[in-house]
Design an enzyme around this catalytic site. Structure first.
Site, PDB file in Angstrom:
ATOM      1  N   LYS A   1       0.679  -1.063   0.007  1.00  0.00           N
ATOM      2  CA  LYS A   1      -0.049   0.012  -0.164  1.00  0.00           C
ATOM      3  C   LYS A   1       0.789   1.381  -0.169  1.00  0.00           C
ATOM      4  CE  LYS A   1      -4.171  -1.839   0.147  1.00  0.00           C
ATOM      5  NZ  LYS A   1      -5.077  -1.641   1.275  1.00  0.00           N
TER       6      LYS A   1
ATOM      7  N   ARG B   1      -3.837 -10.008   4.141  1.00  0.00           N
ATOM      8  CA  ARG B   1      -3.723 -10.211   2.566  1.00  0.00           C
ATOM      9  C   ARG B   1      -2.273  -9.651   2.183  1.00  0.00           C
ATOM     10  NH1 ARG B   1      -7.424  -6.632   1.492  1.00  0.00           N
ATOM     11  NH2 ARG B   1      -9.268  -7.884   1.619  1.00  0.00           N
TER      12      ARG B   1
END
Length: 233
Positions: free
Chosen positions: A161, A197
């Site tokens: 991210k 994840r």
């Protein structure tokens, strides 16, 4: 018009992938998750063999909870304010952890009222979805709080991210976020996350094994040391 077109576009992309995975005998026992905000796409994906609905919008589609209930799907409820296209504009939280937990909790209640079994729901605080780098960093390590407030296991998706390219020092492009991604996964797990994840599975799995081994050995050693101390008195 766009709401009718987008699910159709999603279905053209998603259904062939699900059918291909279902046809692979080596993947027969692996649950398939579909990432969608649209109940019609989720329903078609479940009919094609998917087992989990991952809704980043927090059940913005009023029919999504019913689809999850009727299909018996696992349901991951993500946190998002607004739309993905505009979510990074005017980010406003007074108390990010309290507000995210409260909004997720309300979505969980809607799912339960629709008939989704409690043991089939997980929550995702939406790392990077309408949050600053500081917000995302705070949420990665706060699964124990989120689980306590929502009553659901927590999934953390921090891998690669954008916030990892900011909080770790100098800005890093996505291809240089492996170390940050692995550290975030370990911190999430140590903070109570039930699921992480990730993209880099092997590296993350190894890091988690080492982290848990250290944590377990350290706890046992501390217990022994405390027993010795008690014996002295």
């Amino acid at each position: 018009m766009r709401r009718r077109w987008r699910p159709t576009f999603e279905l053209r992309r998603v259904l062939p992938v699900i059918r291909g995975l279902m046809a692979d005998p080596e993947l027969a026992d692996v649950p398939i998750s579909v990432d969608t905000r649209h109940a019609s796409v989720a329903a078609a994906a479940m009919a094609a063999g998917a087992a989990i609905i991952n809704d980043v919008s927090g059940l913005a589609d009023p029919e999504m909870a019913r689809v999850a209930a009727d299909s018996g799907a696992g349901l991951v409820i993500g946190h998002l304010r607004g739309e993905p296209a505009t979510m990074m504009r005017e980010i406003r939280f007074d108390r990010v952890l309290v507000e995210v937990a409260a909004e997720l909790g309300r979505a969980v209640e809607r799912a339960l009222r629709a008939g989704v079994a409690a043991d089939r729901i997980a929550v995702d605080p939406g790392i990077g979805f309408g949050k600053t780098a500081e917000h995302s960093a705070a949420l990665v390590g706060a699964s124990d709080y989120l689980m306590r407030e929502t009553g659901c296991p927590v999934l953390i998706g921090a891998s690669r991210k954008a916030f990892l390219g900011v909080v770790g020092g100098r800005p890093r492009p996505v291809e240089e976020r492996l170390i940050g991604s692995v550290v975030a996964a370990v911190m999430a797990a140590l903070g109570g996350a039930a699921v992480v994840r990730v993209h880099d599975v092997a590296a993350t799995a190894e890091a988690l094994r080492v982290a848990w081994a250290i944590r377990t050995a350290s706890a046992a050693a501390r217990d022994e040391a405390e027993e010795v101390e008690r014996g002295r008195w």
